[in-house]
Design a protein around this motif. Sequence first.
Motif, short mmCIF file in Angstrom:
data_model
loop_
_atom_site.label_atom_id
_atom_site.label_comp_id
_atom_site.label_asym_id
_atom_site.label_seq_id
_atom_site.Cartn_x
_atom_site.Cartn_y
_atom_site.Cartn_z
N PRO A 159 0.81 -1.23 0.00
CA PRO A 159 0.00 0.00 0.00
C PRO A 159 0.84 1.27 0.00
CG PRO A 159 -0.11 -1.09 2.13
CD PRO A 159 0.59 -2.04 1.20
N GLY A 160 1.99 1.24 0.69
CA GLY A 160 2.84 2.42 0.70
C GLY A 160 3.39 2.74 -0.68
N ALA A 161 3.81 1.70 -1.41
CA ALA A 161 4.32 1.91 -2.76
C ALA A 161 3.22 2.39 -3.69
CB ALA A 161 4.93 0.62 -3.29
N GLN A 162 2.03 1.81 -3.55
CA GLN A 162 0.93 2.17 -4.45
C GLN A 162 0.43 3.58 -4.20
OE1 GLN A 162 -0.13 0.43 -7.16
NE2 GLN A 162 1.70 -0.80 -6.66
N ALA B 174 -5.16 5.93 -13.91
CA ALA B 174 -4.04 5.22 -13.31
C ALA B 174 -3.90 5.56 -11.83
CB ALA B 174 -2.74 5.56 -14.05
N ALA B 175 -4.18 6.82 -11.46
CA ALA B 175 -4.11 7.21 -10.05
C ALA B 175 -5.17 6.48 -9.24
CB ALA B 175 -4.29 8.72 -9.92
N GLU B 176 -6.39 6.40 -9.79
CA GLU B 176 -7.45 5.70 -9.07
C GLU B 176 -7.14 4.22 -8.96
OE1 GLU B 176 -12.32 5.22 -8.97
OE2 GLU B 176 -11.36 6.07 -10.76
N ALA B 177 -6.58 3.63 -10.01
CA ALA B 177 -6.24 2.21 -9.97
C ALA B 177 -5.20 1.93 -8.89
CB ALA B 177 -5.74 1.75 -11.34
N ALA B 178 -4.20 2.80 -8.78
CA ALA B 178 -3.18 2.63 -7.74
C ALA B 178 -3.79 2.79 -6.35
CB ALA B 178 -2.04 3.63 -7.94
N ALA B 179 -4.70 3.77 -6.19
CA ALA B 179 -5.38 3.95 -4.91
C ALA B 179 -6.22 2.72 -4.57
CB ALA B 179 -6.25 5.20 -4.95
N ASN C 156 -5.01 -2.43 2.23
CA ASN C 156 -5.31 -1.81 3.53
C ASN C 156 -6.61 -1.01 3.39
OD1 ASN C 156 -5.46 -0.45 5.95
ND2 ASN C 156 -3.51 0.61 5.75
N PRO C 157 -7.76 -1.63 3.68
CA PRO C 157 -9.06 -0.96 3.48
C PRO C 157 -9.26 0.30 4.31
CG PRO C 157 -9.35 -3.32 3.72
CD PRO C 157 -7.93 -3.03 4.09
N ALA C 158 -8.45 0.51 5.35
CA ALA C 158 -8.59 1.69 6.20
C ALA C 158 -7.52 2.74 5.91
CB ALA C 158 -8.52 1.28 7.67
N LEU D 194 -14.17 11.04 0.73
CA LEU D 194 -13.60 12.05 1.63
C LEU D 194 -14.20 11.94 3.02
CD1 LEU D 194 -13.54 15.09 -0.82
CD2 LEU D 194 -11.59 13.71 -0.08
N LEU D 195 -15.50 11.65 3.11
CA LEU D 195 -16.13 11.46 4.42
C LEU D 195 -15.57 10.23 5.12
CD1 LEU D 195 -19.83 12.32 3.47
CD2 LEU D 195 -18.27 13.70 4.87
N LYS D 196 -15.29 9.17 4.35
CA LYS D 196 -14.67 7.99 4.96
C LYS D 196 -13.28 8.32 5.51
CE LYS D 196 -17.01 4.54 2.04
NZ LYS D 196 -16.83 3.52 0.97
N ALA D 197 -12.50 9.09 4.74
CA ALA D 197 -11.17 9.49 5.21
C ALA D 197 -11.28 10.35 6.46
CB ALA D 197 -10.44 10.25 4.10
N ASN D 198 -12.29 11.21 6.50
CA ASN D 198 -12.50 12.06 7.67
C ASN D 198 -12.85 11.25 8.92
OD1 ASN D 198 -15.01 13.78 9.17
ND2 ASN D 198 -13.05 14.84 8.97
N LYS D 199 -13.60 10.16 8.74
CA LYS D 199 -13.94 9.32 9.89
C LYS D 199 -12.71 8.63 10.46
CE LYS D 199 -18.77 8.36 8.70
NZ LYS D 199 -19.76 7.34 8.28
N ILE D 200 -11.75 8.32 9.60
CA ILE D 200 -10.52 7.67 10.08
C ILE D 200 -9.65 8.67 10.85
CG2 ILE D 200 -8.34 6.64 9.30
CD1 ILE D 200 -9.95 5.38 7.01
#
Length: 535
Positions: A343-346, A361-366, A373-375, A409-415
């Motif tokens: 996940p760090g490399a991607q 390509a950016a979305e595919a890497a994400a 790492n789903p979180a 973005l809301l999911k990232a904010n919850k983390i």
Amino acid sequence: MGFGKWMAALAALGPPAPLQAAWNEVRAPHFIVYSQGSPDTVRRFVTDLERFDQAARKLLSYGDYEGDDPNPLTIFVVDNVDAIVKLCKGGEGKDKADKARADKACRYVAGFYDGRAEGSVAFVPRSAGGGSPLSLGAQTILFHEYAHHLLLANSLAVYPAWYVEGFAEFLSNVKLDRPGEVGIGLPAFSRAYSLFEQRPMPAREILTVNPSTLSPVDHVIFYGRAWLLTHYLSLGPSRKTELTEYLQAINKGEPNAEAAARIFGDFDVLDKELERYMRGKMPYLPVIVAPIPPERIRVRRLDPGEEALMPVRLQSKRMVDEETAPGVAEEARRLAAPWPSDPGAQIILAEAEYDAGNDDAAEAAADRALSANPAYGAAMIYKALAIMHRAEQANRHDDMVWRGARNWLLKANKIENDAAWPLILFYRSFIQQGSKPTPNAVAALERGVALVPQDDNVRMMLIGQYLRDRKIKEAKQLLSPLAFNPHAPPNNGARRLLDRINERGAEALSGWDMPAIETGPIELPPEKPEPKARK
């Protein structure tokens, strides 16, 4: 850790490490540090950074978080000053004129800091100055850059150029040789050459000059003299209240030159006082600090994929442009290919692809990072960014697409509730869509600016929103530090906007585009930029 031991710790981080040396990530309450070197040495190094942070906050009466700072400063420790200069230039791919400008701007840079919503960064050398006490060492460079970060994060005040740099120099000369104590404000021996061997820049010039107009030699002289003036007005035997009076006056709107003349009086007298003070014994401030619990310093060796992509990460975090981004993305693709499940490399690849405009390509890497790492909050953010950019180009009116991006973005904010970047992007998504931001979006932007006031362009977003909402007082309060930023170019868009607000109030934006603020990173020059004769 004593000064000698601190320098030994830096030496253990280098000499310049071979390419195969392990990279470590160290997370502490206020810092994320990436460096090659032994884990124990890096731990001691970051522990002293935390001691310095504690002392600086105590000295300045700045508050602190109970836990970790949600928006820490990320520090990249690279081999030497030559590596700093290369990063400052921004990589290859520029045309001849751009390269010439970059060479000139970066030739004498020993370290630099850049405040950003996605995470403020500093680049410092592992080794600098050759070990001489009269040279600008790695410790001083690092603490100087962090002083800028602290000042920008904790104040909406307007500071003149000489105080911005003089204060950073004052705070960065420290003593770490006593347990439970940090000495701040030691003599700046690294500025001895410019102070004693170069021309004595007069106080009138120090107080009023725009540093961007100075020659390389005079720029270095300015740093030393700004430190001397700050030290004298802060710890000298007389003029105890004048610095506070002066800063209050310019923040109330009194012109800098007028405030300086009124409060400091005869500049010739001040010059003579500074010369005497410079040649005498200078005091410093001992600040009591508590021990840093070992469990607050977490060391992790980077995973193999992350480690392989560190050259890309360094260049991406330095920032790329339209010319350099494609080459960085191509290198990222090559290096990340063996590590599809790292996940760090991607996420490093996702950033490089996004910077190059390769949204799919950016979305595919994400997505690959999220599969591992789903979180992973950063992967959620880059997935949202790719969706937003693609939608802005092709599906601007497809509300479902924008809702999908905002959900990430809301999911990232919850983390990470207090991470600034997803909050700011949530607001920006409405602007990119061409929709009116909701009250929740405006509140998210306000919170984001409060968390990372160092990012000038994000502050300008909120200023524009306040003007549209006819909140003139709030807009001017946020704008003033940008309008009088000593690192701004002569044609400062923020200053022009402030003048326009004073003339037209809430109608300032009518028929006028919000200016982008292009101050660039805050850079620190070494003591001897070039072998020139004394002026």
